[in-house]
Design a protein around this motif. Sequence first.
Motif, PDB file in Angstrom:
ATOM      1  N   SER A  70       1.050  -1.104   0.064  1.00 19.80           N
ATOM      2  CA  SER A  70       0.008  -0.073  -0.028  1.00 19.80           C
ATOM      3  C   SER A  70       1.142   1.258  -0.056  1.00 19.80           C
ATOM      4  CB  SER A  70      -0.837   0.213   1.352  1.00 19.80           C
ATOM      5  OG  SER A  70      -1.395  -1.031   1.569  1.00 19.80           O
ATOM      6  N   PRO A  71       1.161   1.832  -1.008  1.00 23.21           N
ATOM      7  CA  PRO A  71       2.147   2.809  -1.264  1.00 23.21           C
ATOM      8  C   PRO A  71       1.602   3.932  -0.545  1.00 23.21           C
ATOM      9  CG  PRO A  71       2.074   1.873  -3.345  1.00 23.21           C
ATOM     10  CD  PRO A  71       0.839   1.029  -2.583  1.00 23.21           C
ATOM     11  N   GLY A  72       2.287   4.738   0.228  1.00 25.49           N
ATOM     12  CA  GLY A  72       1.917   5.817   1.063  1.00 25.49           C
ATOM     13  C   GLY A  72       1.771   5.265   2.672  1.00 25.49           C
ATOM     14  N   SER A  73       2.041   4.303   2.858  1.00 24.95           N
ATOM     15  CA  SER A  73       1.883   3.516   4.306  1.00 24.95           C
ATOM     16  C   SER A  73       2.823   4.380   5.383  1.00 24.95           C
ATOM     17  CB  SER A  73       2.091   2.247   4.589  1.00 24.95           C
ATOM     18  OG  SER A  73       1.143   1.641   3.580  1.00 24.95           O
ATOM     19  N   ARG A  74       3.953   4.678   4.928  1.00 25.03           N
ATOM     20  CA  ARG A  74       4.728   5.179   5.908  1.00 25.03           C
ATOM     21  C   ARG A  74       4.424   6.631   6.161  1.00 25.03           C
ATOM     22  NH1 ARG A  74      10.011   4.451   2.216  1.00 25.03           N
ATOM     23  NH2 ARG A  74       8.288   5.266   0.998  1.00 25.03           N
ATOM     24  N   PHE A  75       3.907   7.458   5.055  1.00 22.53           N
ATOM     25  CA  PHE A  75       3.385   8.743   5.456  1.00 22.53           C
ATOM     26  C   PHE A  75       2.176   8.663   6.403  1.00 22.53           C
ATOM     27  CE2 PHE A  75       5.796   9.774   1.529  1.00 22.53           C
ATOM     28  CZ  PHE A  75       6.913  10.947   2.179  1.00 22.53           C
ATOM     29  N   SER A  76       1.406   7.674   5.977  1.00 21.40           N
ATOM     30  CA  SER A  76      -0.004   7.595   6.909  1.00 21.40           C
ATOM     31  C   SER A  76       0.430   7.288   8.297  1.00 21.40           C
ATOM     32  CB  SER A  76      -0.738   6.557   6.225  1.00 21.40           C
ATOM     33  OG  SER A  76      -1.216   6.662   4.890  1.00 21.40           O
ATOM     34  N   ILE A  77       1.359   6.388   8.332  1.00 24.26           N
ATOM     35  CA  ILE A  77       1.583   6.082   9.962  1.00 24.26           C
ATOM     36  C   ILE A  77       2.454   7.131  10.621  1.00 24.26           C
ATOM     37  CG2 ILE A  77       3.195   4.782  11.415  1.00 24.26           C
ATOM     38  CD1 ILE A  77       2.836   2.308   9.198  1.00 24.26           C
ATOM     39  N   LEU A  78       3.260   8.017   9.984  1.00 25.66           N
ATOM     40  CA  LEU A  78       3.898   9.234  10.488  1.00 25.66           C
ATOM     41  C   LEU A  78       2.810  10.013  10.661  1.00 25.66           C
ATOM     42  CD1 LEU A  78       6.378  10.823  11.355  1.00 25.66           C
ATOM     43  CD2 LEU A  78       6.465  11.737   9.252  1.00 25.66           C
ATOM     44  N   SER A  79       1.569  10.447   9.826  1.00 29.18           N
ATOM     45  CA  SER A  79       0.620  11.425   9.951  1.00 29.18           C
ATOM     46  C   SER A  79      -0.122  11.179  11.412  1.00 29.18           C
ATOM     47  CB  SER A  79       0.170  11.511   8.911  1.00 29.18           C
ATOM     48  OG  SER A  79      -1.189  11.908   8.927  1.00 29.18           O
ATOM     49  N   SER A  80      -0.596   9.813  11.350  1.00 28.98           N
ATOM     50  CA  SER A  80      -1.480   9.347  12.447  1.00 28.98           C
ATOM     51  C   SER A  80      -0.731   9.601  13.892  1.00 28.98           C
ATOM     52  CB  SER A  80      -1.600   7.804  12.486  1.00 28.98           C
ATOM     53  OG  SER A  80      -2.224   7.287  11.173  1.00 28.98           O
ATOM     54  N   TYR A  81       0.718   9.116  13.718  1.00 32.04           N
ATOM     55  CA  TYR A  81       1.563   9.376  15.077  1.00 32.04           C
ATOM     56  C   TYR A  81       1.397  10.804  15.317  1.00 32.04           C
ATOM     57  CZ  TYR A  81       5.399   9.817  17.905  1.00 32.04           C
ATOM     58  OH  TYR A  81       6.302  10.181  19.181  1.00 32.04           O
ATOM     59  N   ASP A  82       1.678  11.835  14.544  1.00 31.22           N
ATOM     60  CA  ASP A  82       1.676  13.137  14.711  1.00 31.22           C
ATOM     61  C   ASP A  82       0.230  13.921  15.284  1.00 31.22           C
ATOM     62  OD1 ASP A  82       4.244  13.193  14.071  1.00 31.22           O
ATOM     63  OD2 ASP A  82       4.012  14.061  12.019  1.00 31.22           O
ATOM     64  N   THR A  83      -0.872  12.808  14.934  1.00 34.14           N
ATOM     65  CA  THR A  83      -2.170  13.407  15.266  1.00 34.14           C
ATOM     66  C   THR A  83      -2.194  12.843  16.662  1.00 34.14           C
ATOM     67  OG1 THR A  83      -3.026  13.114  13.033  1.00 34.14           O
ATOM     68  CG2 THR A  83      -4.629  13.426  14.711  1.00 34.14           C
ATOM     69  N   LEU A  84      -1.836  11.783  17.188  1.00 36.87           N
ATOM     70  CA  LEU A  84      -1.882  10.984  18.180  1.00 36.87           C
ATOM     71  C   LEU A  84      -0.790  11.748  19.306  1.00 36.87           C
ATOM     72  CD1 LEU A  84      -1.917   7.397  17.496  1.00 36.87           C
ATOM     73  CD2 LEU A  84      -3.981   8.874  18.604  1.00 36.87           C
ATOM     74  N   ARG A  85       0.134  12.393  18.867  1.00 40.51           N
ATOM     75  CA  ARG A  85       1.314  12.971  19.834  1.00 40.51           C
ATOM     76  C   ARG A  85       0.955  13.743  20.949  1.00 40.51           C
ATOM     77  NH1 ARG A  85       6.522  15.594  18.537  1.00 40.51           N
ATOM     78  NH2 ARG A  85       7.921  14.343  19.796  1.00 40.51           N
ATOM     79  N   PRO A  86       0.072  14.888  20.702  1.00 45.17           N
ATOM     80  CA  PRO A  86      -0.571  15.601  21.655  1.00 45.17           C
ATOM     81  C   PRO A  86      -1.303  14.750  22.635  1.00 45.17           C
ATOM     82  CG  PRO A  86      -1.302  16.576  19.513  1.00 45.17           C
ATOM     83  CD  PRO A  86      -0.753  15.396  19.188  1.00 45.17           C
ATOM     84  N   MET A  87      -1.737  13.831  22.494  1.00 43.42           N
ATOM     85  CA  MET A  87      -2.496  12.933  23.522  1.00 43.42           C
ATOM     86  C   MET A  87      -1.693  11.992  24.318  1.00 43.42           C
ATOM     87  SD  MET A  87      -5.838  11.798  21.294  1.00 43.42           S
ATOM     88  CE  MET A  87      -5.691  12.402  19.726  1.00 43.42           C
TER      89      MET A  87
END
Length: 277
Positions: A220-237
Amino acid sequence: MEKRVKKEIRRQIRVYPGDKIAVAVSGGKDSMVALKMLSSVFGPRNGIEIHAVTIDEGIEGYRPPSVDIVRRFCSENSIPFHLRSFFELGVDMDRIAPVSGESSPCTYCGVFRRRLMNDEARKIGARYLATGHNLDDTVQSVMMNFVRGDIERLARLGPHEKVQPGLVPRFLPLRTIPEKETLLYALVSGTEFWDGECPYWKEALRNQYRDVVDELEERSPGSRFSILSSYDTLRPMLYSGFPPASLRICECGEPSVGGTCKSCQLLEDARRRIGNL
Ligand code: SF4
């Protein structure tokens, strides 16, 4: 790529004339690209000093050639070069690796390297310590801590937002750049780098996550960016659930959550194992 790196720099750090930035440079493609880019973005014209810091882990045939590459780049580009070595701690990876038992040699290596790196950055008076971690490295770290259930460590992954006493905050200018792009950039820009392989790398736990992330990306091309972006969204929590602990200073001078820092504990263990050879 340069635009994306500049955007990351603006997002992660605030620097002022007279500031110093230490860059952790092993001589591999990622850290050489990070050093090259940071020295071209900053430098004498905006009053920011870039310093390169290299750690010699004591791995014969692997580290010496890469140290020469960093030293050469620094001398050609008038960048102060700082070299620290595991030998200062009375150990070296060539003696630790054969006796590391169930632990990966990289466990010792990573902890001792971070200790010397932080110590040198602090001595330089650096406001930040930059590392060459790329997108692949960052995503592997996210996955590794997630799978191990180490959410506290997940919350502590760089870039560091809080300045803690004794700990020079890390920043990761290449964290959105895929590994293949840093390789391409190094080749196209003519940046010399060392592509030797550490003799102990196969024992690194990270390798299994490298394979998982590579396979995910292929399917699934783009998975790495999605994982990083999900992590950045979760980071403040994650940050509010696991705020950085107040640090104390270990007797070696390094910051530590408890009394004795991890590096001193592992150093004692490594010296005991080496002594039993
Ligand atoms: S692969 Fe492991 S032992 Fe080799 S330099 Fe990297 S962290 Fe150190």
